[in-house]
Design an enzyme around this catalytic site. Structure first.
Site, short mmCIF file in Angstrom:
data_model
loop_
_atom_site.label_atom_id
_atom_site.label_comp_id
_atom_site.label_asym_id
_atom_site.label_seq_id
_atom_site.Cartn_x
_atom_site.Cartn_y
_atom_site.Cartn_z
N ILE A 92 8.18 -15.26 42.29
CA ILE A 92 7.99 -14.21 43.06
C ILE A 92 6.44 -14.31 43.71
O ILE A 92 6.51 -13.89 44.96
CB ILE A 92 7.86 -13.00 42.18
N LYS B 151 6.93 -14.08 30.93
CA LYS B 151 7.94 -12.85 31.59
C LYS B 151 9.21 -13.16 30.85
O LYS B 151 10.14 -12.78 31.27
CB LYS B 151 8.06 -13.02 32.97
N SER C 277 7.69 -3.53 36.13
CA SER C 277 9.33 -3.88 35.87
C SER C 277 10.02 -2.76 35.44
O SER C 277 9.42 -1.95 34.88
CB SER C 277 9.40 -5.08 34.66
N TYR D 195 7.67 -8.12 25.79
CA TYR D 195 7.35 -8.37 27.12
C TYR D 195 7.29 -7.03 27.90
O TYR D 195 6.23 -6.92 28.54
CB TYR D 195 8.40 -9.56 27.99
N LYS E 160 4.10 -4.56 29.69
CA LYS E 160 4.04 -4.08 31.05
C LYS E 160 3.62 -2.45 31.30
O LYS E 160 2.94 -1.82 32.05
CB LYS E 160 5.54 -4.05 31.88
N PHE F 184 13.22 -4.25 39.91
CA PHE F 184 14.66 -4.27 39.28
C PHE F 184 14.99 -5.67 39.25
O PHE F 184 14.14 -6.35 38.57
CB PHE F 184 15.66 -3.28 40.06
N ARG G 121 23.86 -3.98 37.59
CA ARG G 121 22.19 -4.15 37.85
C ARG G 121 21.80 -4.09 39.07
O ARG G 121 22.92 -4.32 40.18
CB ARG G 121 21.76 -5.63 37.31
C1 WQD Z 1 21.89 -9.52 34.20
C2 WQD Z 1 23.30 -9.29 33.64
C3 WQD Z 1 23.65 -10.08 31.36
C4 WQD Z 1 23.11 -13.98 31.93
C5 WQD Z 1 16.16 -9.24 32.71
C6 WQD Z 1 14.78 -8.63 32.02
C7 WQD Z 1 14.15 -7.81 32.83
C8 WQD Z 1 13.74 -8.56 34.13
C9 WQD Z 1 14.88 -8.69 34.75
C10 WQD Z 1 11.55 -9.10 34.01
C11 WQD Z 1 23.50 -8.61 32.16
C12 WQD Z 1 24.35 -10.69 32.50
C13 WQD Z 1 22.88 -12.77 32.30
C14 WQD Z 1 24.37 -14.89 31.54
C15 WQD Z 1 25.54 -12.87 31.76
N1 WQD Z 1 12.58 -9.36 34.00
N2 WQD Z 1 24.24 -12.19 31.94
N3 WQD Z 1 25.47 -14.15 31.44
O1 WQD Z 1 18.65 -8.65 31.38
O2 WQD Z 1 19.20 -6.93 33.61
O3 WQD Z 1 16.83 -8.04 33.18
O4 WQD Z 1 15.51 -9.80 33.87
O5 WQD Z 1 11.18 -8.06 34.68
O6 WQD Z 1 13.03 -7.31 32.17
O7 WQD Z 1 15.26 -7.94 30.83
O8 WQD Z 1 18.77 -9.45 33.79
O9 WQD Z 1 19.85 -11.68 34.69
O10 WQD Z 1 19.22 -11.46 32.10
O11 WQD Z 1 21.19 -10.21 33.07
O12 WQD Z 1 26.54 -12.35 31.58
O13 WQD Z 1 24.19 -16.03 31.32
O14 WQD Z 1 23.92 -10.52 33.48
O15 WQD Z 1 24.25 -9.60 30.24
O16 WQD Z 1 24.51 -7.71 32.17
P1 WQD Z 1 18.31 -8.21 33.00
P2 WQD Z 1 19.92 -11.05 33.38
#
Ligand code: WQD
Length: 340
Positions: A12, A84, A124, A149, A153, A178, A231
């Site tokens: 970022i 992070k 976050s 983590y 924040k 997000f 998401r």
């Molecule tokens: C998104 C969706 C997974 C990987 C995280 C952190 C958050 C922020 C952003 C820093 C979920 C699904 C994922 C995979 C999958 N980071 N998934 N297979 O969990 O919403 O947020 O990143 O601030 O703090 O928690 O993002 O991309 O990990 O997952 O099915 O191999 O994709 O289950 O539903 P998340 P993510």
């Protein structure tokens, strides 16, 4: 303005440096290169046709941080520096508290001593915890996070509010991201996570270039339209532009602290994201629905009213833009940035 971007060699940070320079600001970068890459900074120089001083420094080193701030004549700081990875923070909570909190308090002390009081913090949506009504709104309380983590924040937002309460000349923006995704359309910079990607889109991109065998979709039985989690995915260039808007806003408004959601304001499911990426890559990608991942919430996205009204910012890029740009980055850089 002269802006110091801490963690500016990261995903970022590099994109925000491009947007700041494009908006006419002068940028210097401080990074310890634990995750960020000097090559990424070189590519930002290439994209913006400017020279960017890169200070390789541990911000937890108070003396080095003071020296950095003393030499910079900065007008403001955008603070990304920090660890992070949610999963890693469960395994190494002390490292996260020491690093993320320590970097911030050391930096704030140096800035106060040199009268640099404009500060944009990389927060976050994770601070909303598991009980906030969707869409998330900035005045929700209590802020709480599941992972160490996320707790860093929450704690840093508290520290910043206390600092501003003690010295009302501070101008502080708490930007609650997000899900940052995507890449600069040039394909020269992008997300390059170490090891196996935790996050969805970099994992899909690595499947598409053949680095990973298939995507495991964590759960297909959620109470959503297609059973997979939803998401609020935000193109990193929209996110970067949100930082420029926030810096401009805190420079012109009354001093104090403001919190703003930076999101697209809508939910996209895992399957929808996968299909969009298949369109960008021009082929189907191997995937399998498996067990849910512990801790995942079914669906959340941002209420972005406040950012639109107070920062004049709204996300412009679509999920298809995101997948097109991610594919350009990953196909041009199958192994990410070259090893230094
Ligand atoms: C998104 C969706 C997974 C990987 C995280 C952190 C958050 C922020 C952003 C820093 C979920 C699904 C994922 C995979 C999958 N980071 N998934 N297979 O969990 O919403 O947020 O990143 O601030 O703090 O928690 O993002 O991309 O990990 O997952 O099915 O191999 O994709 O289950 O539903 P998340 P993510």
């Amino acid at each position: 303005m002269r802006v110091l971007v801490t963690g500016g060699a990261g995903y970022i940070g590099t994109h925000t440096a491009v947007s700041l320079i494009s908006a006419g600001h002068e940028v210097e970068i401080a990074d310890n290169l634990v995750n960020g890459k000097a090559e990424a900074v070189r590519r930002v120089e290439e994209i913006t046709d400017t020279s960017i001083p890169l200070h390789v420094v541990e911000l937890t080193d108070q003396e080095a941080t003071d020296d950095l701030v003393a030499q910079g004549s900065y007008d403001g700081v955008v603070h990304f520096a920090g660890l992070k990875a949610v999963g890693e923070s469960w395994r190494e909570p002390l490292a996260y508290y020491e690093n993320n909190i320590g970097c911030t308090t050391s930096l704030l002390g140096a800035l106060a001593r040199h009268d640099v009081k404009m500060f944009v913090f990389s927060s976050s949506a994770t601070v909303y915890g598991a009980n906030a009504p969707v869409p998330y709104q900035e005045d929700y309380e209590p802020l709480e996070a599941a992972s160490p983590y996320g707790q860093t924040k929450v704690m840093i937002e508290r520290i910043l509010r206390d600092v501003a309460q003690a010295d009302p000349t501070w101008r502080i923006a708490l930007l609650r991201y997000f899900n940052p995704v995507g890449a600069h359309p040039s394909g020269r910079i992008g997300e390059d996570p170490k090891g196996i990607p935790n996050n969805l889109l970099p994992f899909i991109a690595q499947v598409a270039v053949g680095r990973r065998e298939k995507l495991s979709i964590f759960g297909g039985d959620y109470p959503t339209a297609d059973g997979t989690c939803e998401r609020d995915y935000l193109h990193v260039d929209d996110l970067a532009e949100g930082h420029v808007a926030a810096l401009d806003a805190i420079a012109r408004r009354d001093p104090g602290v403001g919190a703003w959601n930076l999101g697209g304001g809508r939910g996209t499911s895992v399957l929808q994201m996968l299909r969009a990426f298949e369109r960008a890559a021009g082929r189907e990608l191997p995937h399998e629905i498996v067990e849910r991942r512990p801790g995942d919430l079914p669906a959340f996205w941002a209420d972005t009213t406040r950012a639109t009204e107070q920062l004049g910012w709204t996300a412009k890029r679509t999920i298809d833009d995101t997948c097109r740009d991610t594919w350009a980055w990953q196909s041009q850089n199958p192994q990410g940035y070259p090893e230094e």
